[in-house]
Design an enzyme around this catalytic site. Sequence first.
Site, PDB file in Angstrom:
ATOM      1  N   TRP A 314       0.823  -1.208   0.000  1.00  0.00           N
ATOM      2  CA  TRP A 314       0.000   0.000   0.000  1.00  0.00           C
ATOM      3  C   TRP A 314       0.857   1.258   0.000  1.00  0.00           C
ATOM      4  O   TRP A 314       0.406   2.329   0.372  1.00  0.00           O
ATOM      5  CB  TRP A 314      -0.950  -0.015   1.189  1.00  0.00           C
ATOM      6  N   CYS A 349      -6.528  -4.658  -2.251  1.00  0.00           N
ATOM      7  CA  CYS A 349      -7.693  -5.479  -1.907  1.00  0.00           C
ATOM      8  C   CYS A 349      -8.394  -6.090  -3.114  1.00  0.00           C
ATOM      9  O   CYS A 349      -8.817  -7.246  -3.073  1.00  0.00           O
ATOM     10  CB  CYS A 349      -8.669  -4.676  -1.053  1.00  0.00           C
ATOM     11  N   HIS A 408     -13.615  -1.178  -0.019  1.00  0.00           N
ATOM     12  CA  HIS A 408     -12.825  -2.374   0.265  1.00  0.00           C
ATOM     13  C   HIS A 408     -13.499  -3.552  -0.419  1.00  0.00           C
ATOM     14  O   HIS A 408     -14.729  -3.697  -0.379  1.00  0.00           O
ATOM     15  CB  HIS A 408     -12.715  -2.624   1.762  1.00  0.00           C
ATOM     16  N   ASP A 431     -12.503 -13.040   2.983  1.00  0.00           N
ATOM     17  CA  ASP A 431     -11.652 -11.889   2.668  1.00  0.00           C
ATOM     18  C   ASP A 431     -10.190 -12.305   2.738  1.00  0.00           C
ATOM     19  O   ASP A 431      -9.734 -12.837   3.754  1.00  0.00           O
ATOM     20  CB  ASP A 431     -11.934 -10.763   3.659  1.00  0.00           C
ATOM     21  N   TYR A 591      -7.050   5.271  -1.459  1.00  0.00           N
ATOM     22  CA  TYR A 591      -8.358   4.637  -1.321  1.00  0.00           C
ATOM     23  C   TYR A 591      -8.532   4.003   0.058  1.00  0.00           C
ATOM     24  O   TYR A 591      -9.651   3.714   0.489  1.00  0.00           O
ATOM     25  CB  TYR A 591      -8.573   3.599  -2.431  1.00  0.00           C
TER      26      TYR A 591
END
Length: 756
Positions: A314, A349, A408, A431, A591
């Site tokens: 990230w 993600c 997400h 997830d 984001y």
Amino acid sequence: MNAKPSGPLVSSPLHHHIPIRAAKLLTPATMKRAHLNMKGRFQRPVATSNLHLDDEADYREFEPFEGEFGLIPRGPTNDDGSALQVLTIDMQKERNAGSHNTVDYINTPLLVVRRGQEFSIDITFNRPLAPQDDVQIEFLIGSDPTPQKRSLQIVTLGNREGGTWKGQILGVQGAVTTVGITPDTQSIVGLYRTYVAIATGGGMQRTQKDATTNLYLLFNPWSPDDDVYYPDDAGRWEYVLNSSGHIYQGAVGSVSERYWVYGQFDKGVLDACIYIMDSCQMPIHDRGDIIKVARKASAMMNSQDDNGVLVGNWSEDFSLGTPPTAWTGSTKILQDYFGQGTPVCFAQCWVFAGVLCSFMRSLGIPCRVITNFNSAHDNTGNLKTELIFKPDGTPDRRNTRDSIWNYHCWCEAYMRRPDLPPKYSGWQVVDATPQETSDGYFRCGPAPVIALKDGDLNHQFDCRFAFAEVNSDIVYIKMDRYGNMNVFNTDKTSVGSQILTKAVGTNGMEDITHTYKYPEGSHENNSTMSQAEQFGLERDNSEMPESKLSASITVDPCQLGDTVKVTVTFKNQNQVDKMVKAHLEVSAVFYTGVVLDEFKVEDFNIYTAAFQSNSAVFEVTPQEYMPHLGAKMSLHFVVTGKTEDENASDVKVIYLKPPPLIVQLSGTPQVNQQMFVTVYFKNPLNMALYNARLVMEGAALLDHREFKYSVIGPNMEISQKVAFRPQKPGWRSIVAVLDCQNLTEVTGKVDVKIMP
């Protein structure tokens, strides 16, 4: 002293550092060493390998019968004394593919079938079968297969008892016998080896090991008795057979879509999915359990703690791999992981979710990618996402620990939950983005969606975490000069305000927010939140005097390069007029909700009459935001206002839609006929684009292709024309993406119907 991990470090969404380590390539030798480490714990090593096995035979070709006193003699199998022998085994891939919905697995020569459903094979003997012939067919998976672990299935053709797989003779034509075989719906999923064994006078005579008679057995969403059964054909096509789709991004009010090639039928993908289970040493006997498979897949899609498929990143430094925004689909990721045995760089993600969806669909599990807008990620394990403000009303980013992600992405997998009451079967949250550990691994789910809706958070797995992502309250707190915290506003509706997935059978979106939560303010929703609190999730119950001053931000729809028009409105419900002292900040935002330093600040006073509203309009020009935006594509607005006795605030995030990428087709849309795809882009921005890569691919149409450009200047045009030959009929898609150092998410897609 602990040794430090080697390898470059990459930032995670939790602001940890993740070492990228080289995974150990799984080979028979490494598996054998792992088994030696288990000595003393088990009578025999636990079988964990499906693809990489020793080349030695599973059995001796002739295995003597053993009785109480040694060998038991048997008579000849035919009146003339001739011994029955197997000449060939034909797995009849094409004949079985239609009824098993596996025609798309054209990139493997092996039979692909689904459990709980009969398939047929042809066995050619040296003579016609006689009534006294004793024949059995043996299916083996993994090392050291045994009937007790269901990894050895014996199918008998006579009156003798066999295993849980059933067999029958469907027809005989001379020396060719057609046998129907039905694997039970709890069968292990993976790659099986096939043998035919004949009882002779003194033992069992088997065919030699032959890789061409191996078969893949998958989950079966068409079988009502399978735990992944999906109840309608349209859904099975969308969630199992569709090899491309849409993943939604952007922000509430400015939703964008990213096209994704799942590629679950592409070359090497099915083997890669089996390899993923091998590489984490998942016991073979657990691979028929959908709950265990989904849970293991959630952990293995990320490399945080188990050398899984993808490395999360990230940061803005992707020099050691592929930027997450540059992927067009899952195929190359899975092929690279399978081929190299090391985690693939990099993912965020939607990449984790896209690859997890490919894994599920390839194995026959109905799966879809979900996007939750305004997704809460708080670090205190409650239902409060706390935003801190300084005494003067400006955001205090140093003391704010929680964040609201613009969106997400996760997956939902459809399954029966025999471990829970029947109402909790159906869609489950799974997830793969590494956020929190669950039973020692970074994973989440499967968590029943209906349990989240009803606040039943005591059920497995990870319901509390998933519930908070869609139901957290945003708590606005002002810190005074002495460090005391005072709540001045609570927003109970923004988090999880929109939850989207691709609609069945169309390119449109489906809003599934109602499957996760009841309408805000309804009796049912209040009951759900009370239920969640009983399971230990704390909400903000601060008693605040009812404020009669409110603030709101609206932004006109706009694209990247446009001037952004922002309207700030204060509404005064008091009986007296109010002068509001207001503060507006504009920043670029990741984001993930991480806000950069503000680049535009407006302090202003606005007079608001009693029971009236008043607005102020501001403009943010591209010259102001472009130098700060980089590849983040979103702007963050926060306004605070105060009078002598009241405070009000609002937050707004907008996504600036990038310029389009044009994808066009030419040629004859027919299997094996030459076609061309042309991808075209013109840079409309008043800035150069640097280190650009143009990527395109299409399942059953075009393998992953990539082209690089050092600079694309203002008003400069680029195009690429690529030839390809369609491999399969039906509706297909080609997806393209242009990814630059200072511009991302430029995407395009074209659909085409390929004729046979």
